[in-house]
Design a protein around this motif. Sequence first.
Motif, mmCIF file in Angstrom:
data_model
loop_
_atom_site.group_PDB
_atom_site.id
_atom_site.type_symbol
_atom_site.label_atom_id
_atom_site.label_comp_id
_atom_site.label_asym_id
_atom_site.label_seq_id
_atom_site.Cartn_x
_atom_site.Cartn_y
_atom_site.Cartn_z
ATOM 1 N N ARG A 31 -26.139 114.072 -40.763
ATOM 2 C CA ARG A 31 -25.737 115.460 -41.063
ATOM 3 C C ARG A 31 -24.215 115.605 -41.001
ATOM 4 N N GLN A 32 -23.599 114.903 -40.045
ATOM 5 C CA GLN A 32 -22.135 114.945 -39.984
ATOM 6 C C GLN A 32 -21.525 114.304 -41.227
ATOM 7 N N ALA A 33 -22.143 113.216 -41.682
ATOM 8 C CA ALA A 33 -21.643 112.570 -42.899
ATOM 9 C C ALA A 33 -21.735 113.522 -44.091
ATOM 10 N N LEU A 34 -22.825 114.279 -44.177
ATOM 11 C CA LEU A 34 -22.996 115.222 -45.289
ATOM 12 C C LEU A 34 -21.904 116.284 -45.299
ATOM 13 N N GLN A 35 -21.416 116.660 -44.116
ATOM 14 C CA GLN A 35 -20.376 117.689 -44.043
ATOM 15 C C GLN A 35 -19.072 117.242 -44.715
ATOM 16 N N GLU A 36 -18.894 115.928 -44.902
ATOM 17 C CA GLU A 36 -17.665 115.440 -45.504
ATOM 18 C C GLU A 36 -17.575 115.723 -47.006
ATOM 19 N N ARG A 37 -18.645 116.271 -47.593
ATOM 20 C CA ARG A 37 -18.546 116.635 -49.008
ATOM 21 C C ARG A 37 -17.538 117.768 -49.223
ATOM 22 N N ILE A 38 -17.163 118.448 -48.132
ATOM 23 C CA ILE A 38 -16.104 119.463 -48.247
ATOM 24 C C ILE A 38 -14.822 118.821 -48.742
ATOM 25 N N VAL A 39 -14.601 117.572 -48.334
ATOM 26 C CA VAL A 39 -13.399 116.834 -48.747
ATOM 27 C C VAL A 39 -13.673 115.990 -49.993
ATOM 28 N N LEU A 40 -14.845 115.336 -50.000
ATOM 29 C CA LEU A 40 -15.138 114.371 -51.064
ATOM 30 C C LEU A 40 -15.698 115.016 -52.326
ATOM 31 N N GLY A 41 -16.147 116.274 -52.233
ATOM 32 C CA GLY A 41 -16.706 116.930 -53.401
ATOM 33 C C GLY A 41 -18.224 116.825 -53.434
ATOM 34 N N ASN A 42 -18.810 117.353 -54.506
ATOM 35 C CA ASN A 42 -20.266 117.388 -54.637
ATOM 36 C C ASN A 42 -20.811 116.167 -55.376
ATOM 37 N N ASP A 43 -22.160 116.089 -55.460
ATOM 38 C CA ASP A 43 -22.847 115.020 -56.176
ATOM 39 C C ASP A 43 -22.420 113.653 -55.657
ATOM 40 N N VAL A 44 -22.564 113.477 -54.318
ATOM 41 C CA VAL A 44 -22.095 112.250 -53.700
ATOM 42 C C VAL A 44 -23.041 111.861 -52.559
ATOM 43 N N ALA A 45 -23.208 110.556 -52.354
ATOM 44 C CA ALA A 45 -23.950 110.027 -51.215
ATOM 45 C C ALA A 45 -22.945 109.477 -50.216
ATOM 46 N N ILE A 46 -22.918 110.029 -48.994
ATOM 47 C CA ILE A 46 -21.867 109.721 -48.029
ATOM 48 C C ILE A 46 -22.448 108.919 -46.875
ATOM 49 N N PRO A 47 -21.987 107.699 -46.664
ATOM 50 C CA PRO A 47 -22.494 106.904 -45.523
ATOM 51 C C PRO A 47 -21.880 107.379 -44.205
ATOM 52 N N TYR A 48 -22.540 107.044 -43.122
ATOM 53 C CA TYR A 48 -22.071 107.462 -41.797
ATOM 54 C C TYR A 48 -20.813 106.707 -41.416
ATOM 55 N N ARG A 49 -20.107 107.255 -40.436
ATOM 56 C CA ARG A 49 -18.968 106.554 -39.846
ATOM 57 C C ARG A 49 -19.379 106.038 -38.478
ATOM 58 N N GLU A 50 -18.813 104.911 -38.088
ATOM 59 C CA GLU A 50 -19.192 104.301 -36.816
ATOM 60 C C GLU A 50 -18.915 105.262 -35.660
ATOM 61 N N THR A 51 -19.809 105.268 -34.678
ATOM 62 C CA THR A 51 -19.610 106.079 -33.474
ATOM 63 C C THR A 51 -19.162 105.181 -32.343
ATOM 64 N N SER A 52 -18.504 105.776 -31.364
ATOM 65 C CA SER A 52 -18.014 105.003 -30.215
ATOM 66 C C SER A 52 -19.127 104.786 -29.207
ATOM 67 N N PRO A 53 -19.039 103.720 -28.421
ATOM 68 C CA PRO A 53 -20.050 103.490 -27.385
ATOM 69 C C PRO A 53 -20.171 104.654 -26.420
ATOM 70 N N SER A 54 -19.042 105.349 -26.141
ATOM 71 C CA SER A 54 -19.073 106.471 -25.210
ATOM 72 C C SER A 54 -19.997 107.563 -25.713
ATOM 73 N N GLU A 55 -19.947 107.819 -27.033
ATOM 74 C CA GLU A 55 -20.783 108.857 -27.625
ATOM 75 C C GLU A 55 -22.257 108.481 -27.529
ATOM 76 N N ASP A 56 -22.551 107.197 -27.709
ATOM 77 C CA ASP A 56 -23.926 106.721 -27.593
ATOM 78 C C ASP A 56 -24.459 106.933 -26.176
ATOM 79 N N SER A 57 -23.631 106.641 -25.176
ATOM 80 C CA SER A 57 -24.091 106.736 -23.791
ATOM 81 C C SER A 57 -24.362 108.179 -23.394
ATOM 82 N N TRP A 58 -23.565 109.111 -23.905
ATOM 83 C CA TRP A 58 -23.812 110.526 -23.595
ATOM 84 C C TRP A 58 -25.133 110.990 -24.212
#
Length: 533
Positions: free
Chosen positions: A292-319
């Motif tokens: 869902r966070q990746a989808l929000q990047e269409r604000i920058v990248l525009g419409n009609d696009v498939a956006i892959p996720y960005r790597e998360t940090s280990p700290s975020e995983d542990s929380w």
Amino acid sequence: MKLLIVEDEHHVRDRIAEGIDWRTHRIELAEAVGSGREALAILQKDHIDIVLTDIRMPEMSGLELAKRIKREHPHIKIVILTGHDDFEYARESIEYGVLKYLVKPADNDEIQAAVLEARQLREQELAEKHNLALLEQRWEEHLPHLREMFYKSWLNGRYSAWELERRSRDLQIRLGEKLLLPVILDMDPIAESDERFQVRDRPLVQFSLYTIARDILEDTDCAMVQDDDGLIAVIFFASAEEGEEALFGRINPKIGLLLATVKDCLKLTASAGIGPCVTDALRLPHAYRMSRQALQERIVLGNDVAIPYRETSPSEDSWTQLSELERELELAIETGGPSRRQEAVERLVEAGFSPGRPVAEGKEVLLRLTCLLARLVHAQGWTLRETLKADYEDFEQFNRLLTREQILSWLQRMAGRIGDTIAQRRRTGTQLTIDEVVRFIHERLHDEELSLYLAAEKLYMNYSYLSRTFKLVTGESFSDYVLRLRMERAKELLAKGLKVYDAAEQVGYKHVNYFSKNFQKFWGIRPSEVYKV
């Protein structure tokens, strides 16, 4: 099976109610009343299977009562007692659902046989209603909806590990060791200049996206649901042998085809957010949030696009893992026993205070735990001081805890104190209720009308709840408990020299013969023999 007797002549009513040992025939006598009005009141509060009623009664005849029962309680089997003059008329009223007509004076054997016939018919109907094949058919019909709700709850992180395992097994979903890839699909905003669709048509075009995705992904191993906010969530499954690279290589063309089809068919565009691939089922909600966070990047990248996720940090995983363990601890405190609480605390401390976690984060974890415990207590309407008692000062000084072992011991004590208090107050509330019922029984022990139905009505309690709770707390059913008290009291009175009929009257028996029969069955001796004991 529950039987209701409706007869205005009290001597006939008592003969039927007390002269037949209904219990040995798997019949529970709910009540014996003298009018149709009383019968209707009971039918509104209790689940009755069989009604035995006289045809001639004041206010409402037996046929009128049968008509009401047929309309409002069609499952009930009706047996009518009728005089010779009424028999032909009664026999013609088969449309009222009357099963059997008995001509007065019918003896107890005839009445017992008719009621047992009604019981057999009712049991047969229940067996057919709950036929296994029919239940399986209904289960299969409802299964798609249940699975959809399961996937939606799973994606939104509403399951702990044991819930996920149990629910997936119940719904015949094999998770196993699979790769899980979440993808979120959404129609792009509709332009105000669009001539075919307007902004208010968004639900319609979103549903169109759902149908197109379902058709294109039909032959793909995936699950698809529409999330609470209307977005389309897809979980792609793959075996561990296939590997992440092969999975992405297989799914990316499908997503591209889907977006192109939407553009061709609807003359609108859609976009997709592609989450990270995970192997742990508990990590799927986190991966879904990343899609869902990746989808929000269409604000920058525009419409009609498939956006892959960005790597998360280990700290975020542990929380994220910590949040799951906090939910397990909360559930263990509220509903679990000491061993379950201890296990939940150990897992949480192991994850929250691991050697690799920075000291600053460890302090934040401890603060989160104090807030969790406080919220649990306040949700019950209690204060921390009255709940924790002697441990309250230690709770206030949580910031003095310096080692992992100290934190573990502290959390075990706090969780144990809160969990024990919750369990104790639940038991106390139930015990107070039963104490009130027991007082009522002792006060009415001489009353021949004493029954579970009467107690529930007078004490403003639910009949079924009272029945289950009384048995759970005392270990005896209501009727067995009353019978034991009456027999014990009767034996005391007889030992003091009271006559049999006086003792019978003081423990709620109008008919001495019926009392003597129950007394001998309970004690193994006749009432008259008590003098010799």
